[in-house]
Scaffold this active site. Structure first.
Site, PDB file in Angstrom:
ATOM      1  N   ASP A 161       0.835  -1.196   0.000  1.00  0.00           N
ATOM      2  CA  ASP A 161       0.000   0.000   0.000  1.00  0.00           C
ATOM      3  C   ASP A 161       0.879   1.259   0.000  1.00  0.00           C
ATOM      4  OD1 ASP A 161      -2.757   1.110   0.346  1.00  0.00           O
ATOM      5  OD2 ASP A 161      -1.908   1.885   2.212  1.00  0.00           O
ATOM      6  N   GLU A 216       1.558  -0.658  -5.163  1.00  0.00           N
ATOM      7  CA  GLU A 216       0.521   0.341  -5.399  1.00  0.00           C
ATOM      8  C   GLU A 216       1.251   1.681  -5.414  1.00  0.00           C
ATOM      9  OE1 GLU A 216      -3.394   2.579  -3.582  1.00  0.00           O
ATOM     10  OE2 GLU A 216      -1.611   2.131  -2.397  1.00  0.00           O
TER      11      GLU A 216
END
Length: 580
Positions: free
Chosen positions: A228, A297
């Site tokens: 993330d 990401e």
């Protein structure tokens, strides 16, 4: 019906990407399915999805034909941001089950031939993490506070934030603490919600801790990690102010190199130091067998900059958000696909295609807007409502286009059912912190996170044994339910299942890409390429297009016609065909 005259037998092509080998690492050509745990399947009956619920539905994913499953966070968390605020990285939140439940899920997935990727959230922790609680208790200048980004304020009595950065969710990126005696204290940085303090990745304890977390889950047998905010962990030295202006990077503006302007800029993103972190992580994964993978990401542009995250000694995949945010336009998509493949090939990595996820409006709705492919931050009552039928038609065409490309691809749960965004969700029920922090100016992400419909006639559409759902499902979703589509020829579900089968049988994921250069055949609103010996052709608009004589259609996203012995493809449709 008007068609253009086809070129037969031979087609002029421009090779962009040479084919690879299906025997290469699995992640180079895999189709990976994202499960958002709280909305996939509820096993306990409390209306919130959980690990046993996921395990009970793994047969669906095996039948669909995906290669791996990516699980969004299920760690212990106060759920201030739906689990992306982690309080304990080595435990399962009771909301989702137990570590034993995870072990059962992992064993079942592996038994069905699917790998499992778990989410890792290293940019920030929860404010309930033991480290942050210790930092608050220890006070300024302490070793505990060095693990985070605490700073003195500016101005009189430090009443102003340390810099002018803004949270991704809206509002300032700094929150001031209160000292034990009640006086105002230092400020801490949070690029997201106030309850998600950013870690200090210059601190060796932070690096050591997350390397240990990686080993914990690798020892359990997971096959990789989706990282993330992979581009945000390291900040520019001194945390300088930023005026928010979008600038050229490596000599390229957002319009160059296939970029769409979707990349995050500023001194809080894409700093050189992140690459040292991923080199260290790459070495850890290399100690384990089975080709474990790191997935970035990273909202980074231009694409040449994104490719730096997947150099041979760093990450293995990086989501292609430039592709996701490209409008429904043949020329724009050709540009971004070409630039993506060239950039990825330059570092020996696959391109990782994606159209939807838990953070963006579902592509079945985005493509039904008056500006198809626009990227609103949520859709609600009073906003422009998508054309549901047109959006689904284009979404199916876009998905078949994506799955025909060489490289890896990610599917977001429910897209195989053709699910649209929940665009009429009551604002009072929204839970995304972006809705509140933006002062109700951004609807946020709840609309793409609504629990899935499994059974058309069951309470809660079969999501939960009690019929409970943590967010309400639109009544119209009964027609999208899995059992309403299984075995129905031409349904979205059966189209996806066929696409994954044909993709696998023809090794398209490890295939090639050569653009078909035939303006007399294609016109300006058609995109066509050859992957190995499969023609992938998408008609975006204008007149229908006839395939060359003798072409065998392997799969189509919608209805096609036959005219004078030739297959005719209408607007907003993709076909896969083999030429005579």
């Amino acid at each position: 019906m008007t068609t253009t005259d086809p070129q037969t037998r031979t087609l002029d092509t421009t090779l962009v990407h040479a084919e690879g080998s299906p025997a290469e690492e699995w992640w180079r050509h895999a189709v990976i399915y994202q499960v958002y745990p709280r909305s996939f399947a509820d096993g306990s009956g409390d209306g919130i999805g959980d690990l046993p619920g996921i395990t009970s539905r793994l047969d669906h994913l095996a039948t669909l034909g995906v290669d791996a499953v990516w699980l969004s966070p299920f760690y212990r968390s106060p759920q201030a941001d739906a689990g992306y605020d982690v309080a304990d990285y080595r435990d399962v939140d009771p909301l989702f089950g137990t570590l034993a439940d995870f072990d059962v899920l992992l064993e079942r997935a592996h038994g069905l031939g699917m790998r499992v990727i778990v989410d890792l959230v290293p940019n920030h922790t929860s404010d309930e993490h033991v480290w942050f609680q210790a930092a608050l208790a220890a006070g300024p200048g302490s070793a505990e506070r060095e693990r985070y980004l605490f700073r003195e304020g500016r101005g009189v009595d430090g009443a102003e934030p340390p810099n002018n950065w803004h949270s991704i969710f809206g509002g300032p990126a700094w929150t001031r603490t209160t000292n034990p005696d009640g006086t105002p204290g230092q400020w801490y940085l949070h690029m997201f919600d106030t309850r998600q303090p950013d870690l200090n990745w210059e601190h060796p304890e932070v690096r050591s801790e997350f390397e240990d977390v990686l080993r914990f889950w690798l020892d359990k047998g997971v096959d990789g990690f989706r990282i993330d905010v992979a581009h945000g962990m390291v900040k520019a030295p001194g945390l300088p102010d930023w005026d928010g202006e979008v600038t050229m990077v490596d000599g390229a503006s957002p319009a160059d190199d296939g970029s769409t302007g979707a990349g995050n800029q500023g001194p809080m993103f894409d700093q050189e130091g992140v690459h040292d972190i991923y080199r260290a992580w790459h070495r850890i994964l290399a100690e384990y067998d089975g080709d474990r993978a790191l997935v970035a990401e990273a909202w980074v542009e231009p694409l040449t900059r994104l490719a730096r995250y997947v150099r041979p000694d760093e990450m293995h995949q990086a989501f292609n958000f430039s592709f996701l945010t490209t409008p429904w336009d043949a020329a724009a998509l050709r540009s971004v696909v070409t630039a993506s493949l060239v950039a990825s090939d330059g570092v020996g990595a696959p391109t990782t295609w994606v159209l939807s996820n838990h953070d963006v409006v579902r592509h079945a709705s985005r493509l039904g807007l008056s500006t198809p492919g626009a990227r609103p931050n949520g859709i609600g009552v009073g906003d422009e409502q998508p054309d549901e039928e047109l959006g689904l038609r284009r979404a199916r065409a876009a998905s078949l286009l994506m799955l025909g490309l060489p490289g890896s691809a990610y599917l977001y749960q429910g897209e195989e059912l053709g699910l649209p965004e929940h665009t009429s969700l009551d604002d009072d029920l929204r839970q995304d912190p972006a809705w509140w922090r933006s002062g109700h100016t951004e609807r946020g992400r709840d609309g793409c996170r609504v629990p899935l419909p499994w059974s058309a006639d069951a309470p809660g559409l079969g999501f939960s044994p009690t019929g409970a759902t943590w967010l309400p499902q639109p009544a119209s979703w009964s027609r999208f339910a899995l059992d309403a589509q299984q075995g129905v020829e031409g349904s979205t579900y059966e189209t996806y299942r066929a696409a994954l089968r044909v993709r696998r049988e023809n090794d398209l994921g490890s295939g090639s890409l050569a653009w078909v250069d035939a303006p007399d055949l294609l016109g300006g609103e058609v995109l066509a390429f050859l992957n190995r010996d499969v023609l992938v052709l998408t008609v975006f608009g204008g007149a229908p297009v006839a395939l060359p004589e003798g072409a065998e259609v392997l799969l189509a996203s919608g209805d096609v016609a036959v005219e004078d012995g030739r297959v005719v493809v209408p607007a907003d449709t993709t076909v896969w065909a083999r030429l005579a």
